[in-house]
Design a protein around this motif. Structure first.
Motif, mmCIF file in Angstrom:
data_model
loop_
_atom_site.group_PDB
_atom_site.id
_atom_site.type_symbol
_atom_site.label_atom_id
_atom_site.label_comp_id
_atom_site.label_asym_id
_atom_site.label_seq_id
_atom_site.Cartn_x
_atom_site.Cartn_y
_atom_site.Cartn_z
ATOM 1 N N GLY A 81 0.795 -1.229 0.000
ATOM 2 C CA GLY A 81 0.000 0.000 0.000
ATOM 3 C C GLY A 81 0.823 1.273 0.000
ATOM 4 O O GLY A 81 0.315 2.338 0.296
ATOM 5 N N SER A 82 2.117 1.180 -0.328
ATOM 6 C CA SER A 82 2.930 2.396 -0.342
ATOM 7 C C SER A 82 3.097 2.937 -1.757
ATOM 8 O O SER A 82 3.897 3.831 -1.995
ATOM 9 C CB SER A 82 4.290 2.143 0.308
ATOM 10 N N GLY A 83 2.371 2.373 -2.703
ATOM 11 C CA GLY A 83 2.366 2.936 -4.053
ATOM 12 C C GLY A 83 3.481 2.439 -4.970
ATOM 13 O O GLY A 83 3.710 3.016 -6.021
ATOM 14 N N LYS A 84 4.178 1.346 -4.571
ATOM 15 C CA LYS A 84 5.281 0.830 -5.395
ATOM 16 C C LYS A 84 4.819 0.454 -6.800
ATOM 17 O O LYS A 84 5.466 0.782 -7.783
ATOM 18 C CB LYS A 84 5.883 -0.447 -4.766
ATOM 19 N N THR A 85 3.689 -0.267 -6.873
ATOM 20 C CA THR A 85 3.219 -0.745 -8.170
ATOM 21 C C THR A 85 2.887 0.419 -9.083
ATOM 22 O O THR A 85 3.218 0.412 -10.267
ATOM 23 C CB THR A 85 1.971 -1.629 -7.978
ATOM 24 N N THR A 86 2.247 1.445 -8.523
ATOM 25 C CA THR A 86 1.916 2.622 -9.318
ATOM 26 C C THR A 86 3.188 3.258 -9.882
ATOM 27 O O THR A 86 3.253 3.628 -11.049
ATOM 28 C CB THR A 86 1.142 3.634 -8.456
ATOM 29 N N THR A 87 4.211 3.377 -9.029
ATOM 30 C CA THR A 87 5.474 3.950 -9.489
ATOM 31 C C THR A 87 6.087 3.089 -10.597
ATOM 32 O O THR A 87 6.563 3.605 -11.607
ATOM 33 C CB THR A 87 6.470 4.085 -8.316
ATOM 34 N N LEU A 88 6.048 1.768 -10.421
ATOM 35 C CA LEU A 88 6.603 0.866 -11.437
ATOM 36 C C LEU A 88 5.893 1.051 -12.777
ATOM 37 O O LEU A 88 6.542 1.156 -13.823
ATOM 38 C CB LEU A 88 6.425 -0.595 -11.006
ATOM 39 N N TYR A 89 4.579 1.077 -12.741
ATOM 40 C CA TYR A 89 3.819 1.229 -13.982
ATOM 41 C C TYR A 89 4.098 2.580 -14.639
ATOM 42 O O TYR A 89 4.257 2.677 -15.855
ATOM 43 C CB TYR A 89 2.312 1.077 -13.721
ATOM 44 N N ALA A 90 4.145 3.617 -13.821
ATOM 45 C CA ALA A 90 4.425 4.949 -14.375
ATOM 46 C C ALA A 90 5.826 4.971 -14.985
ATOM 47 O O ALA A 90 6.056 5.599 -16.019
ATOM 48 C CB ALA A 90 4.294 6.009 -13.294
ATOM 49 N N ALA A 91 6.766 4.249 -14.356
ATOM 50 C CA ALA A 91 8.137 4.183 -14.879
ATOM 51 C C ALA A 91 8.148 3.495 -16.236
ATOM 52 O O ALA A 91 8.769 3.979 -17.190
ATOM 53 C CB ALA A 91 9.044 3.444 -13.898
ATOM 54 N N LEU A 92 7.436 2.364 -16.346
ATOM 55 C CA LEU A 92 7.380 1.645 -17.624
ATOM 56 C C LEU A 92 6.750 2.518 -18.704
ATOM 57 O O LEU A 92 7.228 2.584 -19.835
ATOM 58 C CB LEU A 92 6.557 0.353 -17.478
ATOM 59 N N GLU A 93 5.675 3.194 -18.323
ATOM 60 C CA GLU A 93 4.983 4.058 -19.273
ATOM 61 C C GLU A 93 5.925 5.168 -19.761
ATOM 62 O O GLU A 93 5.980 5.464 -20.950
ATOM 63 C CB GLU A 93 3.733 4.652 -18.604
ATOM 64 N N SER A 94 6.699 5.735 -18.833
ATOM 65 C CA SER A 94 7.583 6.835 -19.231
ATOM 66 C C SER A 94 8.717 6.325 -20.125
ATOM 67 O O SER A 94 9.136 7.005 -21.058
ATOM 68 C CB SER A 94 8.136 7.566 -18.002
ATOM 69 N N ILE A 95 9.196 5.097 -19.874
ATOM 70 C CA ILE A 95 10.237 4.521 -20.746
ATOM 71 C C ILE A 95 9.654 4.311 -22.146
ATOM 72 O O ILE A 95 10.270 4.642 -23.151
ATOM 73 C CB ILE A 95 10.758 3.181 -20.177
ATOM 74 N N LYS A 96 8.443 3.777 -22.177
ATOM 75 C CA LYS A 96 7.792 3.507 -23.461
ATOM 76 C C LYS A 96 7.626 4.808 -24.260
ATOM 77 O O LYS A 96 7.976 4.870 -25.439
ATOM 78 C CB LYS A 96 6.415 2.882 -23.211
ATOM 79 N N VAL A 97 7.135 5.836 -23.572
ATOM 80 C CA VAL A 97 6.895 7.110 -24.256
ATOM 81 C C VAL A 97 8.218 7.719 -24.731
ATOM 82 O O VAL A 97 8.328 8.206 -25.852
ATOM 83 C CB VAL A 97 6.132 8.089 -23.325
ATOM 84 N N ALA A 98 9.256 7.649 -23.863
ATOM 85 C CA ALA A 98 10.541 8.245 -24.220
ATOM 86 C C ALA A 98 11.131 7.609 -25.478
ATOM 87 O O ALA A 98 11.818 8.263 -26.248
ATOM 88 C CB ALA A 98 11.517 8.112 -23.046
ATOM 89 N N HIS A 99 10.875 6.308 -25.656
ATOM 90 C CA HIS A 99 11.422 5.622 -26.837
ATOM 91 C C HIS A 99 10.392 5.533 -27.963
ATOM 92 O O HIS A 99 10.586 4.789 -28.914
ATOM 93 C CB HIS A 99 11.904 4.223 -26.464
ATOM 94 N N ARG A 100 9.303 6.242 -27.819
ATOM 95 C CA ARG A 100 8.235 6.246 -28.816
ATOM 96 C C ARG A 100 7.826 4.830 -29.217
ATOM 97 O O ARG A 100 7.583 4.528 -30.391
ATOM 98 C CB ARG A 100 8.652 7.016 -30.074
ATOM 99 N N GLY A 101 7.821 3.941 -28.227
ATOM 100 C CA GLY A 101 7.368 2.577 -28.508
ATOM 101 C C GLY A 101 8.431 1.704 -29.167
ATOM 102 O O GLY A 101 8.237 0.505 -29.316
ATOM 103 N N GLY A 102 9.557 2.289 -29.549
ATOM 104 C CA GLY A 102 10.578 1.503 -30.254
ATOM 105 C C GLY A 102 11.500 0.752 -29.320
ATOM 106 O O GLY A 102 12.714 0.708 -29.509
ATOM 107 N N ILE A 103 10.938 0.152 -28.292
ATOM 108 C CA ILE A 103 11.759 -0.584 -27.333
ATOM 109 C C ILE A 103 10.921 -1.752 -26.819
ATOM 110 O O ILE A 103 9.707 -1.645 -26.681
ATOM 111 C CB ILE A 103 12.225 0.358 -26.184
ATOM 112 N N HIS A 104 11.603 -2.880 -26.602
ATOM 113 C CA HIS A 104 10.908 -4.105 -26.233
ATOM 114 C C HIS A 104 10.774 -4.175 -24.708
ATOM 115 O O HIS A 104 11.746 -4.439 -24.009
ATOM 116 C CB HIS A 104 11.745 -5.279 -26.739
ATOM 117 N N ILE A 105 9.577 -3.972 -24.190
ATOM 118 C CA ILE A 105 9.377 -3.986 -22.739
ATOM 119 C C ILE A 105 8.519 -5.189 -22.351
ATOM 120 O O ILE A 105 7.430 -5.386 -22.891
ATOM 121 C CB ILE A 105 8.679 -2.687 -22.256
#
Ligand SMILES: [Zn+2]
Length: 445
Positions: free
Chosen positions: A197-221
């Motif tokens: 309940g300390s928000g770890k999962t939310t941070t993880l998902y937001a991190a993945l989303e930001s990596i995806k956006v930064a690479h414009r989808g051109g990265i295998h996650i």
């Protein structure tokens, strides 16, 4: 007792056609439900919970009634009750929705809830985290046989992660900058810790989303999770099943053959997973995961205990983030208590974070296989202003307190007690520092 209970049930049932959830939360607020049949009541319960931005619903059977509790901003709040005559049918309705066995009331069951085209609740209300998610509600239903019936717990998952942004989670600017810079790397491990309940999962998902956006989808996650809490478009997510042939360790080993560039593993909780995860981090993958520990240094200590070689930690780990959520002072009433915050004076949550990178004294301590105390001392040496020896979580909390964003009671609840003298000393330091910064800015302008 029994007679009294029966009387109460009857009086509650007779009170009106409308079902009143009579015991409000401490403020005396009272939830009204118009449905007197299970299907409608289930829908209303879920709508109410979502409109209040609750993360969980608990239904607890007692001899004469079922108590309804919502988890609001991390705190379990009694919302009221409904007659026990309705209880079994409400549970049955929920089981149908989660595709569980309605005729088995004698065993614990667990299933995925997915409610499509769910009506929007509270359309005119203030923007809530769940509001836009109301088209599709996802969660996990768990039932548990107890003396007076099956207890129900519903955990709502967050919405689609496409609008989750790291810069909107409430990190302080410096922490956010460090996190973003580490996530821009192409190899190494970025690990998260903090209690449930300390928000770890939310941070993880937001991190993945930001990596995806930064690479414009051109990265295998890729992800291996248990459970998958949010679907993310453009990311390959898979569900691990601990105790089967597809557990975290075996899943991760196979996944590395799929040529991923970024891998998220839900949790590192055993030696095998730890070994493969660190191997991935050392061989050209960016690895994100969580480790259960009390502090950022505790994560390093835990991994050493799991048999990870010190050199793998010093070369493989880019950073460890330890985070907590504390409730925020209600903006509407400045903490005095109003309807928006259920008279609690607190609404919404604030993220406190402690962040360590493996370098300097900490690096040496790891290579020397220091114990947890040794690692903590080393991390303090590395930290700026570490001579005060105070935890960075408390420091972040007190900065928020000085900004008027939370209360001391809330910090103590989440971070544990701290001597008053240290608190006042720290606050004085923070206030002096900000005055100093302001006067510097004034000179500059
Ligand atoms: Zn308020």
């Amino acid at each position: 007792m029994v007679v009294l209970g029966k009387d109460r049930t009857e009086s509650a049932g007779n009170r009106s056609q409308k079902m009143a959830i009579t015991e409000g939360i401490s403020s005396g607020s009272c939830l009204l439900f118009s449905s007197t049949e299970p299907v409608g009541l289930v829908e209303e319960l879920i709508q109410k919970a979502l409109s209040l931005n609750a993360s969980d619903i608990h239904l607890d059977p007692s001899p004469d009634r079922w108590e309804v509790r919502f988890r609001l901003d991390g705190i379990l709040c009694l919302q009221g009750n409904f007659p026990s005559s309705l209880g079994p049918n409400v549970v049955a309705r929920l089981k149908v929705l989660a595709e569980l066995l309605t005729y088995r009331t004698d065993i614990p069951q667990e299933g995925r809830l997915e409610l499509r085209d769910f009506p929007r609740a509270n359309p005119a209300g203030s923007a809530t985290r769940h509001e836009e998610a109301l088209r599709v509600i996802e969660g996990r239903l768990s039932t548990f046989p107890t003396l007076h019936g099956e207890k129900v717990a519903i955990r709502f998952f967050g919405r689609d992660a496409s609008d989750l942004r790291l810069d909107q989670l409430g990190f302080e600017p410096e922490t956010l900058e460090r996190l973003q810079s580490l996530l821009s790397g192409r190899q190494g491990a970025v690990l998260l810790t903090g209690p449930g309940g300390s928000g770890k999962t939310t941070t993880l998902y937001a991190a993945l989303e930001s990596i995806k956006v930064a690479h414009r989808g051109g990265i295998h996650i890729f992800t291996i999770e248990d459970p998958i809490e949010r679907p993310i478009a453009g990311i390959t997510q898979s569900q691990a099943r601990p105790g089967t042939e597809f557990d975290f360790a075996r899943g991760l080993r196979s996944l590395l053959r799929q040529d991923p560039e970024v891998v998220m593993v839900g949790e590192i909780r055993d030696a095998q997973t730890a070994a493969i995860a660190m191997e991935a981090a050392l061989t050209g993958h960016l690895l994100l995961s969580t480790v259960h520990a009390g502090s950022a240094c505790g994560v390093l200590s835990r991994l050493l205990d799991m048999g990870v070689e010190p050199y793998a930690l010093t070369s493989g780990i880019r950073g460890v983030l330890n985070q907590r959520l504390v409730r925020k002072t209600c903006i509407a009433c400045s903490g005095k208590g109003c309807d928006a915050c259920n008279k609690s004076g607190l609404a919404g949550r604030l993220l406190l974070a402690e962040w360590i990178e493996v370098k300097g004294a900490l690096r040496k301590a790891i290579l020397a296989r220091a114990d947890l105390d040794g690692l903590l001392d080393a991390a303090k040496l590395d930290a700026i202003g570490g001579e005060s020896g105070e935890s960075e979580l408390w420091a972040a909390g007190l900065r928020a307190l000085v900004r008027g964003e939370t209360t001391l009671a809330e910090l103590t609840r989440v971070l544990g007690p701290k001597p008053m003298q240290l608190i006042t000393d720290s606050i004085t330091k923070i206030v002096n520092m900000s005055q100093h910064n302001q006067s510097e800015q004034g000179t500059g302008a």
